[in-house]
Motif scaffolding. Structure first.
Motif, short mmCIF file in Angstrom:
data_model
loop_
_atom_site.label_atom_id
_atom_site.label_comp_id
_atom_site.label_asym_id
_atom_site.label_seq_id
_atom_site.Cartn_x
_atom_site.Cartn_y
_atom_site.Cartn_z
N THR A 13 13.14 -63.69 41.94
CA THR A 13 13.76 -64.88 41.40
C THR A 13 12.86 -65.56 40.38
OG1 THR A 13 12.84 -66.39 43.07
CG2 THR A 13 14.90 -65.24 43.63
N ARG A 14 13.48 -66.31 39.45
CA ARG A 14 12.70 -67.13 38.53
C ARG A 14 11.98 -68.26 39.27
NH1 ARG A 14 13.55 -67.23 32.91
NH2 ARG A 14 15.19 -65.83 32.17
N SER A 15 12.63 -68.76 40.31
CA SER A 15 12.07 -69.88 41.06
C SER A 15 10.77 -69.46 41.74
CB SER A 15 13.05 -70.36 42.13
OG SER A 15 12.44 -71.31 42.98
N LEU A 16 9.75 -70.32 41.61
CA LEU A 16 8.48 -70.06 42.27
C LEU A 16 8.28 -70.98 43.46
CD1 LEU A 16 6.15 -69.45 39.19
CD2 LEU A 16 7.23 -67.76 40.68
N ASP A 17 9.39 -71.48 44.01
CA ASP A 17 9.29 -72.22 45.26
C ASP A 17 8.88 -71.25 46.37
OD1 ASP A 17 10.11 -74.54 44.02
OD2 ASP A 17 12.24 -74.23 44.51
N PRO A 18 8.10 -71.72 47.36
CA PRO A 18 7.66 -70.82 48.44
C PRO A 18 8.84 -70.12 49.10
CG PRO A 18 6.45 -72.88 48.54
CD PRO A 18 7.53 -73.07 47.50
N ALA A 19 8.76 -68.81 49.15
CA ALA A 19 9.85 -68.01 49.72
C ALA A 19 9.77 -68.03 51.24
CB ALA A 19 9.75 -66.57 49.22
N GLN A 20 10.93 -68.06 51.87
CA GLN A 20 11.00 -68.04 53.33
C GLN A 20 11.24 -66.61 53.80
OE1 GLN A 20 10.43 -70.52 55.38
NE2 GLN A 20 10.25 -72.11 53.79
N PRO A 66 -6.08 -73.64 60.31
CA PRO A 66 -5.60 -73.12 59.03
C PRO A 66 -4.29 -72.36 59.21
CG PRO A 66 -7.44 -71.82 59.82
CD PRO A 66 -7.35 -73.01 60.73
N THR A 67 -3.38 -72.55 58.27
CA THR A 67 -2.12 -71.82 58.36
C THR A 67 -2.33 -70.37 57.92
OG1 THR A 67 -1.58 -72.51 56.12
CG2 THR A 67 -0.72 -73.85 57.92
N ARG A 68 -1.62 -69.48 58.53
CA ARG A 68 -1.68 -68.08 58.13
C ARG A 68 -0.86 -67.89 56.86
NH1 ARG A 68 -1.57 -63.65 62.87
NH2 ARG A 68 -3.49 -64.26 63.93
N SER A 69 -1.34 -66.99 56.00
CA SER A 69 -0.56 -66.71 54.79
C SER A 69 0.73 -66.02 55.18
CB SER A 69 -1.37 -65.83 53.83
OG SER A 69 -1.73 -64.61 54.45
N GLY A 70 1.83 -66.45 54.58
CA GLY A 70 3.12 -65.87 54.91
C GLY A 70 3.33 -64.52 54.23
N PHE A 71 4.30 -63.77 54.70
CA PHE A 71 4.60 -62.46 54.12
C PHE A 71 6.02 -62.03 54.47
CE2 PHE A 71 2.71 -61.71 58.29
CZ PHE A 71 3.62 -60.84 58.89
N HIS A 72 6.55 -61.16 53.63
CA HIS A 72 7.78 -60.45 53.95
C HIS A 72 7.40 -59.08 54.49
CE1 HIS A 72 10.52 -63.19 51.78
NE2 HIS A 72 9.59 -63.26 50.84
N LEU A 73 7.94 -58.68 55.62
CA LEU A 73 7.74 -57.32 56.11
C LEU A 73 8.83 -56.44 55.51
CD1 LEU A 73 6.19 -55.34 57.84
CD2 LEU A 73 7.68 -55.94 59.76
N VAL A 116 4.71 -67.52 49.03
CA VAL A 116 5.49 -67.31 50.25
C VAL A 116 5.16 -68.44 51.21
CG1 VAL A 116 5.96 -65.74 52.18
CG2 VAL A 116 5.42 -64.81 49.92
N ALA A 117 6.18 -68.96 51.88
CA ALA A 117 5.97 -70.08 52.81
C ALA A 117 4.89 -69.71 53.83
CB ALA A 117 7.28 -70.43 53.51
N ALA A 118 4.04 -70.67 54.12
CA ALA A 118 2.93 -70.44 55.04
C ALA A 118 3.44 -70.09 56.43
CB ALA A 118 2.04 -71.68 55.10
N GLY A 119 2.67 -69.28 57.11
CA GLY A 119 2.99 -68.93 58.48
C GLY A 119 2.51 -69.99 59.45
N PRO A 120 2.56 -69.72 60.73
CA PRO A 120 2.19 -70.73 61.73
C PRO A 120 0.68 -70.99 61.74
CG PRO A 120 2.56 -68.61 62.78
CD PRO A 120 2.98 -68.45 61.34
N GLN A 121 0.30 -72.16 62.27
CA GLN A 121 -1.11 -72.47 62.50
C GLN A 121 -1.51 -71.83 63.83
OE1 GLN A 121 -2.49 -76.55 61.80
NE2 GLN A 121 -0.43 -77.03 61.03
N VAL A 122 -2.10 -70.69 63.74
CA VAL A 122 -2.48 -69.97 64.94
C VAL A 122 -3.73 -69.14 64.66
CG1 VAL A 122 -0.93 -68.04 64.40
CG2 VAL A 122 -1.70 -68.37 66.76
N VAL A 123 -4.63 -69.12 65.62
CA VAL A 123 -5.84 -68.31 65.52
C VAL A 123 -5.90 -67.39 66.73
CG1 VAL A 123 -8.36 -68.33 65.56
CG2 VAL A 123 -7.13 -70.01 64.19
#
Length: 614
Positions: A341-348, A324-331, A207-214
């Protein structure tokens, strides 16, 4: 003979006919499966016969017979798993005497050792001798640190570990060998080594990385009052992850840190536009030997790269460096849609969906069908497949918690209704086998599903020249559970055989409400086959990971002593978890030994259907 004695004799005669029907049935089943029984190793043949007897018997509901036998003060058959025909023959002989139909000269079985003794023999040969002061052996998953921290391994051995588990899904041969060497150096010569083959990995893609935020926040009491300010360390080098206390925040210019002074206030506007202040409390040297600044924060703040830290006056401001970027996720929420999908490109991530995410196993796109169930992330998300084509699978989410579930990369996917037409051994497993054969005492076979999978592994291990490597079948799918009798008969052509109840995936596939029932049936079946069982997954999980066990976990740990081995997973408090489990098992060994069961009909295993398939 008085009226009461005649009534008792008549009742005994009637029950003897029922018992004789069972004897005739199990004997006929043994004859029908004779080719399979003679294919097993000679030392397992009586166990294989008893397994067939048990499966046939459990295809019938005999609870009424149990109740009638109990009224006469006789065995109610609730503990016959390990010796089916001897129990029935003994009962038949007793009933014959009570009915006055003979002098008790009905046949006995003499060539079969007592069932529990066979199970104990097999458990000792595979798992090692049982400790005198507790009921079960303890298997423990090695963390990656076991390769570099001999002291940790020594503590695990001293705490009571009997078997070290190395998971081939993580690390590599160099690390595995270092773990085993540390085990031997720690005085763990009595400890066996079990290695898990990873099996097919059915997981979500990246999954596409989230923002760089702490986020930094102080500790507050229940009323919201700040009890302790947040403490951060400003450092002059990149930070790869969100470190534990003191939280490290990099600055872009390391020399700027050398200009700070105690008591100085660093004002800034955080990512939300909130005005905040850091107060310098100490000037230190970090673990790299470089200057660093300790500062306190009284209110919650969100730090992002480039954020300006102003000392005030004419002093040069500093700027926050890369974070560090936060790990992305789908809510994911109920009613929404997931597209695999077959594609393993980072999901948005897309708020509200449809949520596109990759699937790591291409075979799924060939074998999945509309209407089949699908679960994500250990069952946190339940859905049903609505459409399948060569590149995508559409899923409608039926449940996902109350407020939704964050679906991240590398989370498990379970397809309880789908038969995946592929071998259980992956290319990675086959590549790891030579190391396993050379270094391990037993191999844990992940995602095994039927007797063909069992035969595949046994043939490969034999080809590698090792016939004394114990093989443990991990039961973690509904398909494996349903095929367990056949798999056990196939495995009995091997010297040492065991079963692991992998309760994580099994609970998701079978349904959490059925887990206790399925777990019991596996224990019964393995006792009938005189096959040792490893009770695994989430045993004392909270204790191992957080340092405190829940009440439910303690009860679960106490019940685990009904298996011949109990497995703990890794965690920061694993040594404490081993000691705790040792104490629980020690206390329970004089209280429980298996249990009595009611013999309703089991629909899990259909002996006749299997015979017709041969």
């Amino acid at each position: 003979m008085g009226a009461q004695e005649r009534t008792l004799a008549q009742q005994a005669s009637r029950l003897r006919l029922r018992v004789q029907e069972l004897i005739d049935g199990v004997t006929a089943a043994e004859e029908e499966f004779a080719p399979h029984l003679f294919a097993v190793r000679p030392e397992h043949r009586l166990s294989a016969i008893n397994l067939v007897h048990y499966v046939w018997l459990r295809g019938r509901d005999i609870r009424d017979l149990q109740a009638d036998l109990a009224e006469l003060g006789l065995s109610s058959l609730g503990r016959l798993e390990s010796r089916v025909l001897p129990t029935l023959l003994t009962l038949n002989r007793t009933l014959s005497v009570m009915a006055g139909e003979g002098s008790g000269d009905q046949p006995w079985i003499t060539e079969m050792p007592i069932g529990p003794a066979l199970l104990e023999r097999n458990a000792t040969e595979m798992l090692g001798a049982q400790a005198e002061d507790r009921a079960s052996r303890i298997m423990v998953t090695f963390p990656s640190a076991a390769a570099t921290d001999p002291g940790l391994v020594r503590e695990m051995v001293e705490a009571g570990m009997d078997i070290a588990r190395v998971n081939c899904a993580h690390d590599g041969p160099a690390e595995w060998e270092a773990m085993i060497n540390n085990l031997r150096a720690a005085g763990g010569g009595h400890c066996l080594v079990a290695m898990d083959l990873a099996g097919p990995k059915l997981r979500t893609g990246p999954v596409a990385a989230g923002p760089q935020v702490v986020k930094v926040r102080p500790h507050r009491d229940e009323s919201g009052t700040v009890v302790d300010p947040a403490v951060v360390m400003l450092v002059g080098h990149p930070v790869d992850d969100e470190a534990a206390f003191p939280l490290r925040i990099p600055v872009a210019d390391a020399s700027w840190l050398g200009e700070r002074r105690i008591g100085e206030k660093l004002r800034f506007t955080d990512a939300r536009g909130a005005k905040r202040t850091l107060v310098v409390t100490d000037l230190v040297v970090d673990d790299r030997g470089e200057p660093a600044v300790i500062a306190e924060l009284a209110r919650t703040a969100y730090f992002t790269p480039g954020l300006r830290l102003a000392p005030g006056g004419d002093a040069t401001p500093g700027h926050v460096g890369q974070l560090p970027t936060r790990s992305g996720f789908h809510l994911i929420r109920a009613g929404e849609h997931i597209i695999l999908t077959r594609s393993l490109d980072p999901a948005q991530p897309t708020p509200g969906g449809p949520h596109r995410i990759g699937c790591t196993l291409e075979q799924v796109f060939q074998d999945a069908r509309p209407g089949e169930r699908i679960h994500f992330d250990d069952g946190k998300i339940h859905g049903v497949i609505t459409a399948v084509n060569t590149d995508r699978i559409d899923v409608t989410v039926e449940s996902a918690g109350v407020d939704g579930v964050k679906l991240r990369a590398e989370k498990g996917i379970n397809l309880p209704d789908t038969h995946l037409d592929m071998p259980a051994l992956t290319d990675e497993d086959i590549a790891a086998l030579p190391f396993v054969v050379e270094h391990a005492d037993m191999v844990n076979y992940s995602f095994v599903r039927d007797e063909r999978d069992v035969a595949d592994l046994l043939d490969r291990v034999k080809t590698l020249g090792r016939d004394d490597l114990a093989v443990v079948l991990k039961i973690e799918t509904v398909e494996a559970f349903q095929n367990l009798p056949q798999m056990l008969l196939e495995a009995m052509r091997w010297r040492e055989v065991g079963v692991m109840i992998a309760r994580g995936d099994l609970a998701v596939e079978a349904g959490f409400e059925r887990l206790a029932e399925v777990q019991e049936e596996i224990l019964w079946l393995c006792e009938a086959a005189h096959v040792p069982v490893i009770w695994a997954t989430q045993v004392l999980e909270s204790l191992a990971k957080e340092g405190l066990a829940t009440r439910a976990e303690v009860t679960d740990a106490a019940m685990s002593m009904r298996a011949e081995c109990v497995m703990l997973n890794k965690g920061p408090f694993i040594v404490e978890a081993i000691r705790f489990l040792h104490d629980v098992l020690e206390r329970m060994q004089d209280h429980v030994s298996k249990k009595q069961t009611l013999l309703r009909r089991l629909r899990s295993w259909d002996l006749q259907a299997w015979a017709e398939q041969q």
